[in-house]
Structures are given as structure tokens and as C-alpha cells.
Enzyme design. Structure first.
Site, PDB file in Angstrom:
ATOM      1  N   ARG A 124       0.807  -1.221   0.000  1.00  0.00           N
ATOM      2  CA  ARG A 124       0.000   0.000   0.000  1.00  0.00           C
ATOM      3  C   ARG A 124       0.844   1.277   0.000  1.00  0.00           C
ATOM      4  O   ARG A 124       0.409   2.295  -0.548  1.00  0.00           O
ATOM      5  CB  ARG A 124      -0.965   0.002   1.183  1.00  0.00           C
ATOM      6  CG  ARG A 124      -0.334  -0.022   2.557  1.00  0.00           C
ATOM      7  CD  ARG A 124      -1.383  -0.250   3.627  1.00  0.00           C
ATOM      8  NE  ARG A 124      -0.789  -0.443   4.946  1.00  0.00           N
ATOM      9  CZ  ARG A 124      -1.464  -0.878   5.986  1.00  0.00           C
ATOM     10  NH1 ARG A 124      -2.748  -1.157   5.869  1.00  0.00           N
ATOM     11  NH2 ARG A 124      -0.878  -1.037   7.156  1.00  0.00           N
ATOM     12  N   SER A 337      -7.807   9.932   2.086  1.00  0.00           N
ATOM     13  CA  SER A 337      -6.629   9.543   2.858  1.00  0.00           C
ATOM     14  C   SER A 337      -6.753   8.109   3.353  1.00  0.00           C
ATOM     15  O   SER A 337      -5.790   7.333   3.296  1.00  0.00           O
ATOM     16  CB  SER A 337      -6.444  10.500   4.039  1.00  0.00           C
ATOM     17  OG  SER A 337      -5.330  10.136   4.823  1.00  0.00           O
ATOM     18  N   LEU A 340      -6.188   5.677   0.426  1.00  0.00           N
ATOM     19  CA  LEU A 340      -4.785   5.620   0.026  1.00  0.00           C
ATOM     20  C   LEU A 340      -3.935   4.834   1.024  1.00  0.00           C
ATOM     21  O   LEU A 340      -3.010   4.121   0.641  1.00  0.00           O
ATOM     22  CB  LEU A 340      -4.219   7.036  -0.122  1.00  0.00           C
ATOM     23  CG  LEU A 340      -4.686   7.830  -1.341  1.00  0.00           C
ATOM     24  CD1 LEU A 340      -4.246   9.287  -1.217  1.00  0.00           C
ATOM     25  CD2 LEU A 340      -4.137   7.227  -2.624  1.00  0.00           C
ATOM     26  N   HIS A 341      -4.250   4.944   2.305  1.00  0.00           N
ATOM     27  CA  HIS A 341      -3.465   4.266   3.333  1.00  0.00           C
ATOM     28  C   HIS A 341      -3.814   2.787   3.461  1.00  0.00           C
ATOM     29  O   HIS A 341      -3.135   2.059   4.187  1.00  0.00           O
ATOM     30  CB  HIS A 341      -3.658   4.953   4.692  1.00  0.00           C
ATOM     31  CG  HIS A 341      -2.845   6.202   4.847  1.00  0.00           C
ATOM     32  ND1 HIS A 341      -3.324   7.443   4.513  1.00  0.00           N
ATOM     33  CD2 HIS A 341      -1.578   6.391   5.287  1.00  0.00           C
ATOM     34  CE1 HIS A 341      -2.393   8.355   4.756  1.00  0.00           C
ATOM     35  NE2 HIS A 341      -1.327   7.744   5.220  1.00  0.00           N
ATOM     36  N   GLY A 342      -4.868   2.344   2.802  1.00  0.00           N
ATOM     37  CA  GLY A 342      -5.290   0.956   2.933  1.00  0.00           C
ATOM     38  C   GLY A 342      -6.514   0.885   3.804  1.00  0.00           C
ATOM     39  O   GLY A 342      -6.443   1.060   5.018  1.00  0.00           O
TER      40      GLY A 342
END
Length: 461
Positions: A124, A337, A340-342
Site C-alpha cells: 500500500r 486519505s 490511500l493508506h489501505g
């Protein structure tokens, strides 16, 4: 731990944590640092631009394979998909939107177990960097900040830039083009690399050693008093909050480690500078730990956590979502966010909570600043602000109160990142039951305080 003498404690700390942690850290990153430096030297040779771009693609591929082996195929697939969409939409004025939707679908498919969860979450970080770069390039093309669609080798060189592909940070396409120009080596450049690398290793040591060594050694004086407390409920509550703070601090320093390491790799590869009159200022900054550990506000914490990502979210997500309204734009930004971070339940819960906490804090402090004409906004006032009260005792007290409240929120949110949880559970993501259990132990205090602040804001409105 409390029975150790001071000499025995520091000897055990040195042999059992400090030296092994530094050695393992250097073993993991020395090859990446070598590749970054080799590319930096290669770009000084005056090669044609296409060879410079090709070399950084090769370096990025090798680095990805070193860290992720054949799992890197999922990052490669994402980058190819992004360029295909960019090429098909090359005459459109909404390339950023098309790329965002494509990446959203791809990441959601991955999160919905198209790929093994542990494998997907290992990738990720690299996926996040590729996605952020592709989206920013699309919007920069739409805004005219980038003149023309890059060639395939330029595009892939940007995405796989060896200094950022593994640990980040996000850099703009313009910064990448400046990096591959091969600026002269200098003492300032070397000093910046050495400083960032030293701080990265320091943060790695603190993150690893806080739980088993440092925290239990320095806290017991208060802990013994707590154990002698006849009121079990008060004792248990304090111990739970101390453990929450321990987990939060350990998690914070693991983030600082990645931040400073990304500074080192990006700078070593030649990125992250501004041009002064007679020299280059190597001033790439990813995190500001003091602003997080001793915060003025939660807004300052969020922006200081990862400065390049904060800029990216503000410039390419928040500003584009403002047409939906301020609060909706905040929610969209934190949702982006989280993706994107998983996307996992505990991370979504933390980021959604952050959205409400930062929004309520911002509007409450803005209202109080208007009523009291005082410099108590979430962000520091400019020197020429119109507030009558700037540095008085009352202003300092209110800012300290909100700073203490921010530390309280950070401890509460950080309690989910338990230092005692095994690696497999951490890689798969914490489930809903775990999240509810950890926050129930703390009586949902942060959420109740945020709700109370919102009620107070409405009452004084």
C-alpha cells in the site's frame, strides 16, 4: 524492569534494543540508499534525458523487487493503467478526475480481496505514492501547470523515481524533472542526507524501544502510586490511558522514521531543494515531530504529520471538493486519505474521528477568537492580525488548554495501534470488534469531548 539498576538497565537497553534495531534497520535500507546515490551520480554524467528517465525506472523496479519481490506486479499494473487512462484522455480537460476514478476503482477492487489482504497491505505504501503522483499530474495538466502529456518513459520515471517509490514522499512532476537534471553535489546536500538518516534511525530506535524498555522504566514512579490507590476504578482508568499514550507515542515515532527516511532517500537521489541566489537549499521536510508531540491544535497535528501528503490532499482533493461545502470537503479529504493508506475499519474510524475533531476544533476556536478578539485560532496568527489580545496570560492559557486537549485526542486515537499486537494482525488490519473494544476501555472519551465542544460552539453562536 523496575528491579534493574540504572547501569543494568542501560546495558540491557543498548544490547537488547538499540544496537539490534539500528543494525536491522541499516540491513534493510543500505541497498536502497546505494541505488539512490548511484542514480544521483549517473545523472551527473550528462546523459540524454530519455536515458535518465529509463535509469530511474530501472532503479525503481529493482528497489520494488528488493522490498516486495513479485508482489510488485500490483504496483506495475496500477502504473500501466494510469498511463493508459492518461493517454486515452490526453485531449480532455478532466484528466485528473478520470485518473482519480480509475485509481479509486482499482484500490477498491484490491481492498475487496481481489488480492490476499496481507499481500495487498504490504504494497500500500508504494501504491499510495504511485496513485498520488498520477492524480497530481492529471490535475496539473488540467490546470496548465504541466504543459504537455509526458512521454511513457517520462511518466514511468516520475512514478518510479528511485528516491520516493518505496518510502515516499510525494513530489511534484516539476520536482522530479529538476532532480534528474543532476545538480552538483555539495556539502549542504550531504549534510541534509546525513541528518535525515540519523533522525530516521533515532526515531526507529525510539519506536521500537518505547514499549519494552523506555516507557516502563520512566513511568513506574507514577505507576507505583497508582497501584497503591485504593480506588480500583481510578487506578484502572489511569493505567489504560498510560497504555494508550504509550501505543500512540510508539506509533508516532514509527511514522517519523518513515518520514525522515523518505527525506534521506529523496534528497540522496537529488530531489527536494529550492533554488536560492547562489546555491541550492536542500530543505525537504516530511514531518515535524515537535508539532505533533507538543501541538497547538489537532489541525497542526494533521498538517505536520506528513507535510507533502497534507499539501497533496489540500491541493488536489479538498480544493476540488469545496463545491460540496466545507464540511463535506473535509469528509471527502479524510475518505481519500483512508483509501490511500489501505482501507481497514480501525483506520477508517481514526480518520473519520479526525475529520470531526479537527472540524469542531477549527470552528470552535474561530468563534472564540472572534468573541474574545484573541490569537487562539487553530493555526498561529500572522504578525499583522487584527486581534487585540495576542500574547497575554489568558491567550497562552487557552492555547495550552487546546494543546493539552490535542494530546488527549492523540492518546485516544493512538490506543488502536497497540504495540503488543502481532505483525500478522497489524498487516491484515484491525477489525471492528477490536476498535470498539479499545475505545470502550477509554469510555469513548474523545468522541464525547468532541460532541461537548460542538454543543458549546452552537451555544455561543
Amino acid at each position: 524492569m523496575a528491579t534493574f539498576s540504572r547501569q543494568e538497565f542501560f546495558q540491557q537497553l543498548l544490547q537488547g534494543c538499540l544496537l539490534p534495531t539500528v543494525q536491522q534497520g541499516l540491513d534493510q535500507i543500505w541497498l536502497l540508499l546505494t541505488i539512490c546515490f548511484a542514480c544521483r551520480l549517473l545523472w551527473r554524467l550528462g546523459l540524454p534525458s530519455y536515458l535518465k528517465h529509463a535509469s530511474t525506472v530501472a532503479g525503481g523496479f529493482f528497489s520494488l523487487y528488493h522490498f516486495f519481490q513479485l508482489h510488485m506486479v500490483w504496483v506495475v499494473l496500477l502504473s500501466l493503467l494510469c498511463y493508459l487512462v492518461l493517454f486515452l484522455c490526453r485531449h480532455s480537460s478532466h484528466r485528473g478526475v478520470f485518473l482519480s476514478v480509475t485509481i479509486l476503482i482499482y484500490l477498491l477492487m484490491g481492498e475487496m480481496h481481489m488480492v490476499d489482504t496481507v499481500t495487498w497491505h504490504k504494497m500500500r505504501g508504494a501504491q499510495m505514492i504511485v496513485a498520488m503522483k498520477a492524480v497530481s499530474l492529471g490535475f496539473d495538466l488540467d490546470r496548465g501547470e504541466v504543459g504537455a502529456v509526458p512521454s511513457p518513459v517520462e511518466f514511468m520515471g516520475y512514478l518510479y523515481f528511485v528516491g520516493t517509490i518505496v518510502f515516499g514522499p510525494w513530489i511534484s512532476f516539476h520536482s522530479y524533472l529538476q532532480a534528474v537534471q543532476g545538480r552538483p553535489l555539495s556539502r549542504r546536500w550531504l549534510k541534509k542526507v546525513a541528518r535525515s538518516l540519523a533522525l530516521a534511525l533515532l526515531c526507529l530506535v525510539l519506536s521500537t524501544c518505547v514499549g519494552p524498555y523506555l516507557f516502563p522504566y520512566f513511568i513506574p514512579l507514577d505507576g507505583d502510586r497508582l497501584l497503591r490507590n485504593k480506588k480500583r476504578k481510578a487506578r484502572g482508568t489511569m493505567v489504560r490511558w498510560l497504555r494508550a499514550y504509550e501505543s500512540a507515542v510508539s506509533f508516532h515515532f514509527s511514522n517519523y522514521f518513515v518520514g525522515f527516511l523518505s527525506e534521506a532517500t529523496a534528497t540522496l537521489a537529488g530531489a527536494g531543494f529550492t533554488e536560492e541566489k547562489d546555491h541550492l537549499e536542500w530543505d525537504l521536510t516530511v514531518s515535524r515531530p515537535l508539532n505533533v508531540e507538543l501541538p497547538r491544535s489537532m489541525v497542526e497535528v494533521v498538517t505536520s504529520w506528513n507535510l507533502p501528503m497534507s499539501y497533496w490532499l489540500n491541493n488536489y482533493v479538498f480544493k476540488n471538493a469545496l463545491r460540496l461545502g466545507t464540511f463535506s470537503a473535509v469528509l471527502v479529504t479524510y475518505a481519500a486519505s483512508a483509501l490511500l493508506h489501505g482501507f481497514s475499519f480501525h483506520l477508517a474510524a481514526v480518520l473519520l474521528s479526525l475529520a470531526f475533531i479537527t472540524y469542531v476544533e477549527h470552528v470552535l476556536r474561530k468563534r472564540l477568537a472572534q468573541i474574545l478578539s484573541a490569537c487562539i485560532l487553530s493555526k498561529r496568527c500572522l504578525p499583522d492580525c487584527s486581534h487585540r489580545h495576542r500574547l497575554g496570560l489568558g491567550v497562552r492559557a487557552l492555547n495550552l488548554l487546546f494543546g493539552a486537549l490535542a494530546i488527549f485526542h492523540l492518546s485516544y486515537l493512538g490506543s488502536l495501534f497497540d504495540v503488543d499486537v502481532d505483525d500478522t494482525t497489524e498487516e491484515q488490519g484491525y477489525g471492528m470488534a477490536y476498535t470498539v473494544h479499545k475505545w470502550s476501555e477509554l469510555s469513548w472519551a474523545s468522541h464525547w469531548v468532541t460532541f461537548g465542544c460542538w454543543i458549546f460552539y452552537r451555544l455561543i453562536g
